[in-house]
Every structure is written in structure tokens, then in C-alpha cells.
Motif scaffolding. Structure first.
Motif, mmCIF file in Angstrom:
data_model
loop_
_atom_site.group_PDB
_atom_site.id
_atom_site.type_symbol
_atom_site.label_atom_id
_atom_site.label_comp_id
_atom_site.label_asym_id
_atom_site.label_seq_id
_atom_site.Cartn_x
_atom_site.Cartn_y
_atom_site.Cartn_z
ATOM 1 N N THR A 1 0.807 -1.222 0.000
ATOM 2 C CA THR A 1 0.000 0.000 0.000
ATOM 3 C C THR A 1 0.841 1.274 0.000
ATOM 4 O O THR A 1 0.289 2.369 0.024
ATOM 5 C CB THR A 1 -0.912 0.019 1.245
ATOM 6 N N ALA A 2 2.159 1.163 -0.012
ATOM 7 C CA ALA A 2 3.044 2.325 0.149
ATOM 8 C C ALA A 2 2.801 3.385 -0.919
ATOM 9 O O ALA A 2 2.556 3.079 -2.089
ATOM 10 C CB ALA A 2 4.500 1.874 0.096
ATOM 11 N N ASN A 3 2.875 4.642 -0.493
ATOM 12 C CA ASN A 3 2.839 5.779 -1.411
ATOM 13 C C ASN A 3 4.273 6.253 -1.607
ATOM 14 O O ASN A 3 4.870 6.846 -0.718
ATOM 15 C CB ASN A 3 1.974 6.899 -0.834
ATOM 16 N N ILE A 4 4.817 5.965 -2.763
ATOM 17 C CA ILE A 4 6.233 6.237 -2.992
ATOM 18 C C ILE A 4 6.514 7.718 -3.280
ATOM 19 O O ILE A 4 7.669 8.100 -3.459
ATOM 20 C CB ILE A 4 6.789 5.379 -4.149
ATOM 21 N N TYR A 5 5.470 8.555 -3.298
ATOM 22 C CA TYR A 5 5.637 9.971 -3.595
ATOM 23 C C TYR A 5 5.404 10.870 -2.383
ATOM 24 O O TYR A 5 5.525 12.086 -2.497
ATOM 25 C CB TYR A 5 4.684 10.387 -4.714
ATOM 26 N N ASN A 6 5.077 10.270 -1.240
ATOM 27 C CA ASN A 6 4.727 11.062 -0.069
ATOM 28 C C ASN A 6 5.474 10.550 1.161
ATOM 29 O O ASN A 6 5.165 9.469 1.675
ATOM 30 C CB ASN A 6 3.211 11.012 0.168
ATOM 31 N N ASN A 7 6.483 11.311 1.613
ATOM 32 C CA ASN A 7 7.219 10.974 2.830
ATOM 33 C C ASN A 7 7.744 9.542 2.778
ATOM 34 O O ASN A 7 7.668 8.790 3.764
ATOM 35 C CB ASN A 7 6.317 11.167 4.061
ATOM 36 N N PHE A 8 8.311 9.182 1.665
ATOM 37 C CA PHE A 8 8.757 7.801 1.427
ATOM 38 C C PHE A 8 10.220 7.667 1.836
ATOM 39 O O PHE A 8 11.123 8.005 1.076
ATOM 40 C CB PHE A 8 8.560 7.447 -0.044
ATOM 41 N N ARG A 9 10.461 7.143 3.059
ATOM 42 C CA ARG A 9 11.824 7.072 3.596
ATOM 43 C C ARG A 9 12.235 5.668 4.024
ATOM 44 O O ARG A 9 13.384 5.440 4.362
ATOM 45 C CB ARG A 9 11.952 8.017 4.800
ATOM 46 N N SER A 10 11.292 4.747 4.034
ATOM 47 C CA SER A 10 11.611 3.361 4.375
ATOM 48 C C SER A 10 10.609 2.453 3.671
ATOM 49 O O SER A 10 9.526 2.901 3.266
ATOM 50 C CB SER A 10 11.565 3.130 5.887
ATOM 51 N N TYR A 11 10.980 1.185 3.557
ATOM 52 C CA TYR A 11 10.127 0.268 2.819
ATOM 53 C C TYR A 11 10.427 -1.167 3.223
ATOM 54 O O TYR A 11 11.590 -1.549 3.387
ATOM 55 C CB TYR A 11 10.350 0.421 1.312
ATOM 56 N N THR A 12 9.379 -1.973 3.398
ATOM 57 C CA THR A 12 9.499 -3.404 3.657
ATOM 58 C C THR A 12 8.873 -4.164 2.498
ATOM 59 O O THR A 12 7.683 -4.006 2.211
ATOM 60 C CB THR A 12 8.781 -3.799 4.966
ATOM 61 N N VAL A 13 9.686 -4.976 1.835
ATOM 62 C CA VAL A 13 9.190 -5.745 0.687
ATOM 63 C C VAL A 13 8.169 -6.771 1.164
ATOM 64 O O VAL A 13 8.418 -7.478 2.148
ATOM 65 C CB VAL A 13 10.352 -6.449 -0.032
ATOM 66 N N PRO A 14 7.004 -6.860 0.528
ATOM 67 C CA PRO A 14 6.002 -7.855 0.936
ATOM 68 C C PRO A 14 6.532 -9.278 0.814
ATOM 69 O O PRO A 14 7.434 -9.578 0.019
ATOM 70 C CB PRO A 14 4.854 -7.607 -0.038
ATOM 71 N N GLY A 15 5.918 -10.163 1.609
ATOM 72 C CA GLY A 15 6.306 -11.562 1.571
ATOM 73 C C GLY A 15 7.173 -11.949 2.741
ATOM 74 O O GLY A 15 7.439 -11.143 3.637
ATOM 75 N N PRO A 16 7.644 -13.192 2.760
ATOM 76 C CA PRO A 16 8.448 -13.690 3.883
ATOM 77 C C PRO A 16 9.850 -13.095 3.892
ATOM 78 O O PRO A 16 10.279 -12.445 2.935
ATOM 79 C CB PRO A 16 8.491 -15.194 3.623
ATOM 80 N N ALA A 17 10.557 -13.362 4.987
ATOM 81 C CA ALA A 17 11.968 -12.979 5.054
ATOM 82 C C ALA A 17 12.761 -13.794 4.038
ATOM 83 O O ALA A 17 12.375 -14.903 3.660
ATOM 84 C CB ALA A 17 12.504 -13.222 6.460
ATOM 85 N N VAL A 18 13.868 -13.255 3.592
ATOM 86 C CA VAL A 18 14.731 -13.945 2.629
ATOM 87 C C VAL A 18 15.454 -15.102 3.333
ATOM 88 O O VAL A 18 16.056 -14.912 4.397
ATOM 89 C CB VAL A 18 15.752 -12.971 2.016
ATOM 90 N N PHE A 19 15.387 -16.281 2.746
ATOM 91 C CA PHE A 19 16.112 -17.437 3.278
ATOM 92 C C PHE A 19 17.571 -17.383 2.838
ATOM 93 O O PHE A 19 17.867 -17.110 1.675
ATOM 94 C CB PHE A 19 15.478 -18.735 2.780
#
Length: 225
Positions: free
Chosen positions: A205-223
Motif C-alpha cells: 500500500t506504500a505511497n512512494i511519492y509522499n514521505n517515502f523514507r523506508s520500505y518493507t518488501v512484501p512476503g516472507p523474510a529472505v532465506f
């Protein structure tokens, strides 16, 4: 004559509407290598259109990708590098991820309903003061050295979140691989697809144009091994 020009206009608009779309169409052994389209990648039936339904089985291997059909299976060793390439470079901002799922028998017969584990994320880089996404025509990954030998579906997904307020778009393809020389580690965490991604995920749901300073990629943690 007027009907002719209207037809031309419709064709032009249709071409424009898909100009920003893309499809992962080839898989090859090695880094930054371009393979033969659909030799080892399952052929989709929706041209280069995205999947948008989080509950659809098409999220696994794209529309038309539930079975291997005439797709060949690429032989790789654990620890080998591989590259997915596209018909055109990724055009929409958002993360790109790699997943694997061990086939019950052959990769060609697998429908993607089993367990999936993630092996890599290309998320945004904020070091330059604004988000920089990896938007390219090839994506290179590595088969984990410790996973069991056998046949796998190797899945790549691009989540396009370039249009806040609209439904995000998934560009997905599955390659078929046979891994040799593996180990004995059972990867975790694992997820089911569909089911791994929720409409409430911040990375969805992230808005990449408004106060976008961090991000968590959807899905599980990387194995990792």
C-alpha cells in the motif's frame, strides 16, 4: 475514411496502454546472460499484462503458467548463478523478488501450490536522499548452496506500486530448474501463493511519492544458508 482513422486511434491507444508493461521471458545459467525466450520459462497467456488479484492462482506463475507444457528444465548446481531477462526493462517502480518451490516430482508437473521460500529481494536504496529502484532488463540470482537437490520452480516477481490509490500490479514468471549438488537444509520461512501477500501489507500500500523514507518488501523474510 473516418472509420479508418478511428481504428488507427484505437490501435495507438492500445499500444500506449501496454507500453509500460513487461514480461520476464527468459532464464539462463550465468550472470547477466540472456537466454532464449520461453525455453526454460513457462509461457503466459496474458501477453505482458499484470496480475492484480491477490487471491488468484495466477500469482504463482502468471496466467497460463500452471503447468510446464513444452517448457524445458534448466540444469543448475547449488551455488550457480542464473539470470532472468525481459522483453523490455522493468518500467514501473517497486520491488523485485526471487522465490523457489521444490517440485513434488518434476518441475514441469508442478503447479506452484506447494511451499515457496524467498531467496532475494531488490528493494529501494535510500542512500541518495530518495528511493532508487533496480529497474533493468536482467536480474541475476544465486541458487542457495544448502538446499536439497531436486527439481524446483524458480519464480521472479515485480510488484509495481507506481500509482498510489490504484491496484498494484504483479509481473510474474516461473522458470523450471533441476538443482544438483545440494545440501540438506530445508528452507524457511515458507509461504503459500496466493496467501503470502495481503492488501494491508505496508509494502503493498506504500505511497512512494509522499514521505517515502523506508520500505518493507512484501512476503516472507529472505532465506539464506
Amino acid at each position: 475514411m473516418m472509420a479508418f482513422f478511428k481504428s488507427i486511434a484505437v490501435v495507438a491507444l492500445a499500444a500506449q496502454s501496454v507500453s509500460g508493461h513487461y514480461i520476464f521471458q527468459a532464464l539462463a545459467k550465468g550472470a547477466n546472460t540472456k537466454g532464449t525466450p520461453y525455453q526454460y520459462v513457462r509461457h503466459n497467456t496474458n501477453m505482458n499484462s499484470p496480475v492484480t488479484d491477490l487471491s488468484s492462482n495466477d500469482l504463482r506463475c502468471n496466467a497460463g503458467g500452471a503447468t510446464g507444457g513444452s517448457t524445458s528444465t534448466l540444469a543448475l548446481n547449488a551455488g550457480d548463478t542464473f539470470t532472468f531477462s525481459l522483453d523490455q526493462a522493468v518500467y514501473h517502480q517497486g520491488p523485485v523478488s526471487l522465490y523457489m518451490s521444490k517440485a513434488p516430482s518434476t518441475a514441469a508437473a508442478a503447479d506452484g501450490s506447494g511451499d515457496w521460500f524467498k531467496i532475494y529481494d531488490w528493494g529501494p536504496n535510500f542512500s541518495g536522499g530518495q528511493a532508487q529502484w533496480t529497474m533493468t532488463g536482467t536480474y541475476t540470482g544465486t541458487i542457495p548452496r544448502c538446499i536439497p537437490s531436486g527439481e524446483y520452480l524458480l519464480r521472479i516477481q515485480s510488484l509495481a506500486i507506481h500509482n498510489p490509490g490504484a491496484t498494484p500490479q504483479w509481473y510474474v514468471s516461473c522458470g523450471q530448474i533441476k538443482v544438483s549438488g545440494g545440501g540438506s537444509t530445508n528452507p524457511s520461512p515458507t509461504v503459500k501463493i496466493p496467501g503470502a501477500f495481503k492488501a494491508s501489507d505496508p509494502g503493498y500500500t506504500a505511497n512512494i511519492y509522499n514521505n517515502f523514507r523506508s520500505y518493507t518488501v512484501p512476503g516472507p523474510a529472505v532465506f539464506t544458508c
